[in-house]
Design an enzyme around this catalytic site. Structure first.
Site, PDB file in Angstrom:
ATOM      1  N   SER A  86      39.943  20.040 -33.404  1.00 34.19           N
ATOM      2  CA  SER A  86      39.918  18.784 -32.652  1.00 34.19           C
ATOM      3  C   SER A  86      38.801  18.842 -31.605  1.00 34.19           C
ATOM      4  CB  SER A  86      41.290  18.514 -32.036  1.00 34.19           C
ATOM      5  OG  SER A  86      41.406  17.188 -31.602  1.00 34.19           O
ATOM      6  N   ASP A  90      45.556  13.281 -41.807  1.00 38.09           N
ATOM      7  CA  ASP A  90      45.088  13.067 -40.441  1.00 38.09           C
ATOM      8  C   ASP A  90      44.720  11.592 -40.246  1.00 38.09           C
ATOM      9  OD1 ASP A  90      43.868  13.204 -37.931  1.00 38.09           O
ATOM     10  OD2 ASP A  90      42.860  15.098 -38.365  1.00 38.09           O
ATOM     11  N   HIS A 114      47.220  15.338 -37.884  1.00 35.10           N
ATOM     12  CA  HIS A 114      46.259  16.093 -37.086  1.00 35.10           C
ATOM     13  C   HIS A 114      46.858  17.383 -36.529  1.00 35.10           C
ATOM     14  CE1 HIS A 114      42.503  16.345 -34.869  1.00 35.10           C
ATOM     15  NE2 HIS A 114      43.159  16.518 -33.736  1.00 35.10           N
TER      16      HIS A 114
END
EC number: 2.3.1.31
Length: 381
Positions: free
Chosen positions: A155, A320, A353
């Site tokens: 991320s 995601d 995610h």
């Protein structure tokens, strides 16, 4: 010559530099002094070729894992980092630092401005991912490290890993980027703006000056609630909560102080973050993510990516919704076109995610194989 000042508090270590306000930010502003909080795991081998830098995501910190059985605080990547784990601390020397702008020991909005004796608050300068990486480079310099085996991040951490590869192409042998695109699209920027506005609309935000009074807990909690929705897939949320209610259905007709289980979960996660995170840091780090754009610095993404010399592992997550497959495949194609030595993998998951934080079994073989390839190559040099 740069002056570095070191100290330790338990497992957490600190280094301070830029005493003369001589660290130049991407904005062109000069800033300092800067304190960096970091933690290390394992030992540097005699060849000094087993060093891995782990960079953290938005609400992470330097405490990537427990240091021992006596360490009471779990790390945010405990399942991934430790003896015998995929980032094996019996084999590798791991460094993880809290980013510039953070609130877990590294200089950020909640830190004391030496010129005023008060927390910076909203007077803290706007920072970028590149600034975070340049501060990490100073940390490496302070530790006497001039080359590492790999830089790793998921991320926001993946953005830092990419920036490392572009800014300092000779510094590492490998890069692992998990679930992080080349840049945020309009929807991701929109999510971040709504989260920031939730914080800034809280009367207790007080223009960023709230450290001596009640802070914007409600605003930060709502921001976290929205974030948590983007971190998970609809399949996972249906499986975990479905439409189950915590209160009798009759009570829903009487008051809004009733909850579905998913609402209760979001409220809990929101208040849990308030207990450990600074609202201003949330503002600064989400804006840094918005601003990340290699084209701004290098004229084009192609020119930037051509600078990369390290072997690159890019991992995407099929479910995601924050950084969907379309963005990750676009990044894959751009890296390949630039001639980067790329390994691309897609993780089948319903976790969205958040998969890279919890599903260690799905990442183990991919990451271990990649690290061993890098390490073995280093050992035979």
């Amino acid at each position: 010559m740069e002056k570095f000042e070191f100290w330790e508090e338990g497992y957490k270590k600190f280094v301070k530099f830029a005493h003369n306000k001589d660290f130049v930010l991407e904005s062109g502003k000069r800033f300092g002094p800067i304190t960096v909080a970091y933690e290390t795991y394992g030992e540097i081998n005699k060849e000094k070729n087993n060093i891995i830098l782990i960079t953290h995501a938005l609400t992470g910190d330097s405490h990537v894992a427990r240091h021992s059985e006596d360490d009471p605080k779990p790390g945010w990547w405990d399942k991934f980092v430790g003896p015998g784990k995929m980032f094996d601390t019996n084999k590798y020397f791991i460094v993880c630092s809290n980013v510039l702008g953070g609130c877990q020991g590294t200089t950020g909005p909640s830190s004391i401005d030496p010129e005023t004796g008060k927390p910076y608050g909203a007077r803290f300068p706007i920072i970028t991912i590149k600034d975070m990486v340049n501060v990490q480079k100073k940390l490496m310099e302070a530790l006497g490290i001039d080359h590492i085996l790999c830089v790793v991040g998921g991320s926001m951490g993946g953005m830092q890993a990419l920036e490392w590869a572009v800014s300092y192409p000779d510094f590492m042998d490998g890069v692992i980027n998990i679930a992080s695109p080349l840049k945020l699209n309009a929807q991701s920027i929109a999510f971040n703006e709504v989260m920031r506005r939730a914080i800034m609309a809280d009367p207790n935000w007080n223009g960023g000056d709230y450290y001596d009074k009640t802070g914007p807990a409600q605003g930060l909690s709502i921001a976290r609630m929205l974030g948590m929705i983007t971190y998970q897939s609809d399949k996972l949320m249906d499986r975990k909560f479905n439409r189950r209610m915590k209160d009798p259905v009759e009570s829903f007709f009487e008051s809004f102080n009733t909850e579905f289980e998913v609402e209760s979960y979001l409220h809990y996660q929101g208040m849990k973050l308030v207990q450990r995170f600074d609202a201003n840091t949330y503002l600064y780090l989400t804006r840094a993510m918005d601003l990340y754009d290699l084209e701004r610095t290098y004229g084009s993404e192609e020119e930037a990516l051509k600078r990369i010399k390290a072997k690159f592992l890019l991992i995407a997550i099929t479910s995601d919704i924050l950084f969907p497959l379309s963005q990750m495949r676009h990044m894959r194609d751009k890296l390949q076109k630039a001639g980067v030595d790329l390994v691309y993998r897609e993780i089948e998951s319903d976790y969205g995610h958040d998969s890279f934080l919890v599903e260690e079994d799905k990442y183990r073989d991919i990451i271990v194989e990649f690290l061993e390839l890098l390490y073995n190559k280093e050992m035979i040099k």
